[in-house]
Design an enzyme around this catalytic site. Structure first.
Site, PDB file in Angstrom:
ATOM      1  N   TYR A 241       0.859  -1.185   0.000  1.00  0.00           N
ATOM      2  CA  TYR A 241       0.000   0.000   0.000  1.00  0.00           C
ATOM      3  C   TYR A 241       0.894   1.233   0.000  1.00  0.00           C
ATOM      4  O   TYR A 241       1.581   1.502   0.987  1.00  0.00           O
ATOM      5  CB  TYR A 241      -0.891  -0.022   1.247  1.00  0.00           C
ATOM      6  CG  TYR A 241      -2.101   0.870   1.193  1.00  0.00           C
ATOM      7  CD1 TYR A 241      -3.324   0.377   0.750  1.00  0.00           C
ATOM      8  CD2 TYR A 241      -2.046   2.197   1.596  1.00  0.00           C
ATOM      9  CE1 TYR A 241      -4.446   1.178   0.710  1.00  0.00           C
ATOM     10  CE2 TYR A 241      -3.153   3.009   1.558  1.00  0.00           C
ATOM     11  CZ  TYR A 241      -4.357   2.484   1.118  1.00  0.00           C
ATOM     12  OH  TYR A 241      -5.479   3.283   1.075  1.00  0.00           O
ATOM     13  N   ILE A 243       1.234   5.414  -1.147  1.00  0.00           N
ATOM     14  CA  ILE A 243       0.916   6.722  -1.730  1.00  0.00           C
ATOM     15  C   ILE A 243       2.257   7.424  -1.918  1.00  0.00           C
ATOM     16  O   ILE A 243       3.023   7.582  -0.959  1.00  0.00           O
ATOM     17  CB  ILE A 243      -0.002   7.562  -0.822  1.00  0.00           C
ATOM     18  CG1 ILE A 243      -1.332   6.838  -0.587  1.00  0.00           C
ATOM     19  CG2 ILE A 243      -0.244   8.937  -1.441  1.00  0.00           C
ATOM     20  CD1 ILE A 243      -2.176   6.615  -1.826  1.00  0.00           C
ATOM     21  N   GLN A 248       1.383  12.771  -0.663  1.00  0.00           N
ATOM     22  CA  GLN A 248       1.002  12.450   0.707  1.00  0.00           C
ATOM     23  C   GLN A 248       0.533  13.699   1.442  1.00  0.00           C
ATOM     24  O   GLN A 248       0.779  14.816   1.028  1.00  0.00           O
ATOM     25  CB  GLN A 248       2.181  11.802   1.439  1.00  0.00           C
ATOM     26  CG  GLN A 248       2.546  10.433   0.903  1.00  0.00           C
ATOM     27  CD  GLN A 248       3.772   9.835   1.574  1.00  0.00           C
ATOM     28  OE1 GLN A 248       4.310  10.400   2.521  1.00  0.00           O
ATOM     29  NE2 GLN A 248       4.228   8.688   1.087  1.00  0.00           N
ATOM     30  N   LYS A 250      -2.574  14.563   1.884  1.00  0.00           N
ATOM     31  CA  LYS A 250      -3.833  15.073   1.340  1.00  0.00           C
ATOM     32  C   LYS A 250      -5.030  14.205   1.729  1.00  0.00           C
ATOM     33  O   LYS A 250      -6.157  14.516   1.363  1.00  0.00           O
ATOM     34  CB  LYS A 250      -3.758  15.152  -0.190  1.00  0.00           C
ATOM     35  CG  LYS A 250      -2.668  16.068  -0.724  1.00  0.00           C
ATOM     36  CD  LYS A 250      -2.675  16.079  -2.243  1.00  0.00           C
ATOM     37  CE  LYS A 250      -1.612  17.006  -2.806  1.00  0.00           C
ATOM     38  NZ  LYS A 250      -1.634  17.040  -4.291  1.00  0.00           N
ATOM     39  N   GLY A 251      -4.773  13.095   2.418  1.00  0.00           N
ATOM     40  CA  GLY A 251      -5.858  12.192   2.779  1.00  0.00           C
ATOM     41  C   GLY A 251      -6.153  11.148   1.725  1.00  0.00           C
ATOM     42  O   GLY A 251      -7.182  10.464   1.794  1.00  0.00           O
ATOM     43  N   GLU A 276      -2.232  -7.384   5.410  1.00  0.00           N
ATOM     44  CA  GLU A 276      -1.026  -8.164   5.684  1.00  0.00           C
ATOM     45  C   GLU A 276       0.035  -7.307   6.373  1.00  0.00           C
ATOM     46  O   GLU A 276       0.504  -6.318   5.813  1.00  0.00           O
ATOM     47  CB  GLU A 276      -0.453  -8.727   4.383  1.00  0.00           C
ATOM     48  CG  GLU A 276       0.831  -9.526   4.582  1.00  0.00           C
ATOM     49  CD  GLU A 276       1.460  -9.949   3.270  1.00  0.00           C
ATOM     50  OE1 GLU A 276       2.396 -10.758   3.306  1.00  0.00           O
ATOM     51  OE2 GLU A 276       1.014  -9.459   2.216  1.00  0.00           O
TER      52      GLU A 276
END
Length: 451
Positions: A241, A243, A248, A250-251, A276
């Site tokens: 996962y 971003i 980053q 910014k939600g 995981e």
């Protein structure tokens, strides 16, 4: 300056990553003319590539750049340094070769060659891989999520380019098996069709008899079992996962998680949604998103209503018995919580944590049973801690030592839960208020107010 310092470079500082935007918007994109702003940033980790000390030896003023097209992620590696240390019989690892081992074979090391490949890939216009999965907006900016699998050749090619961000930004992150057809990948694009993040999800298939299907008897033969009808269900496990750093703050991470969870939840074939080995930061994000979602479903109001009628020791709904001192909850609650966990498709530990945080939120609500609710909340939380750490706690000695350790752990968890809950407490309290709408005829519920 000694020789060790003079010829040593911090790998996290030496390696820079550049996302080079492509020119134009809409359906087609062309190679950048240099007017758009590039995104430049450094990795968080380089130890998977350059060792635990994250250093590059044998160079002065060493700079290593990984440039990638912001839409296709086509990679280019270039290097600069002012001097190289050379000793007869002593050699140093080539930092470029070490980085290339983590990148696809197509990675260019010559900028002219890279530009030529960009022109070729974007010549017919840029098209995101896979199919549109969903959209969300943040501060009036629209983001589109595409879903695909590694069975698609173009998706596999993109994934091989993207996966370098896993070891660079996820602690202990590792590459997935690209030949396993159960992997899904979800890619987030902004309005300029630049990739801002991605997530990989693994599908575990297993079989559970549906409510309409009769279970085979315990003494059933193999032939009978083979004829037994089953409904296929699956567990969605969110794995990698990411971003990307320029996007980053910014939600977007929370928006992507909420989109994935809501779509997985709506799928009747999905039995459970798990994560995981989440990092602490992702645990916080996940907790807050799940709490907001549970509040939207009205779960806090269900918990509050049950607390008004059934104590932690209750063996059935409405059982208000008190006075037991063992760290154990009644059989009714065990069954009630499991039914709701299955309903909301959350993993055991995650559902328990969310339930416990909602319990603590309930303690802020004025009610005739508030004093008992505080005690019940401690009992529920201590029970889970005790069950998960039974062997360790039993080694402490007698009952007094065990109870003391449980109290210490409870206080630590309560403090951490308060930290996690702070940004979303309003959502949970709104979920508690739903009891007034759901139980308009219940006079006691009407009198309860959120402080």
């Amino acid at each position: 300056m000694d020789i060790a310092t003079e010829w040593t470079t911090n790998a996290n500082e030496a390696l820079t990553i550049t996302l080079e935007p492509s020119k134009g918007k809409g359906k087609g994109k062309e190679v950048s003319n240099g007017s758009e702003k590039s995104h430049v940033f450094n990795p968080i980790f380089t130890y998977p590539i350059y060792g635990d000390v994250e250093t590059i030896l044998g160079y002065k003023n060493f700079e290593l750049n990984l440039k990638m097209d912001a839409s296709t992620m086509l990679p280019l590696v270039t290097v600069k340094f002012s001097d190289k240390l050379e000793f007869d019989g002593i050699s140093f690892d080539d930092p470029v070769e070490r980085l290339l081992e983590f990148l696809p074979e197509e990675t260019a090391t010559d900028e002219a060659e890279w530009e030529e490949k960009r022109v070729k890939e974007l010549g017919d216009g840029f098209k995101p891989v896979g199919k549109e999965f969903g959209t969300f907006s943040v501060n009036s900016e629209k983001y589109t999520v595409h879903r695909s699998t590694l069975l698609d050749p173009e998706t596999l090619k993109l994934h091989l380019r993207l996966q370098i961000f896993v070891p660079l930004f996820i602690e202990a992150g590792s590459y997935i098996d690209n030949e396993d057809d159960r992997w899904e990948i979800y890619i987030v694009y902004n309005a300029e069709k630049e990739i801002v993040g991605f997530s990989t999800v693994y599908c575990y298939w297993f079989y559970e008899p549906s409510a309409k299907e009769s279970k085979a008897p315990k003494d059933a033969s193999l032939e009978q079992l083979q004829k037994q009808p089953f409904s296929p269900t699956l567990r969605k496990r969110i794995s990698q996962y990411v971003i990307l750093p320029p996007f980053q703050g910014k939600g977007l991470g929370g928006q992507l998680y909420t989109l994935l969870f809501s779509r997985f939840y709506a799928d009747p074939n999905v039995y459970e949604i798990t994560v995981e080995d989440p990092s602490e930061a992702f645990d916080d994000l996940r907790d807050r998103c799940d709490l907001k979602w549970l509040a939207d479903q009205g779960f806090p109001s269900e918990v509050f209503r049950m607390l008004q009628t059934t104590s932690a020791h209750g063996e059935k709904a409405g059982d208000n018995r008190t006075g037991r001192t063992k760290v154990v909850a009644g059989a009714f609650w065990t069954k009630w919580l499991e039914e709701h966990r299955l309903k909301y498709k959350l993993a055991h530990r995650q559902f328990a944590r969310c339930f416990e945080m909602i319990l603590l939120a309930c303690l802020e609500v004025s009610s005739p049973t508030k004093k008992r609710n505080i005690k019940d909340a401690r009992l529920f939380i201590k029970k889970r801690v005790y069950v998960r750490n039974r062997e360790f706690l039993e080694e402490l000695g007698g009952k007094i030592e065990v109870m003391s350790k449980l109290q210490e752990t409870y206080e630590s968890m309560e403090e951490d839960y308060a930290r996690i809950m702070k940004p979303v407490l309003g959502y949970v309290k709104d979920g508690l208020k739903k009891r007034d709408r759901n139980d308009a005829g219940n006079e006691e519920a009407k009198r309860v107010k959120v402080e």
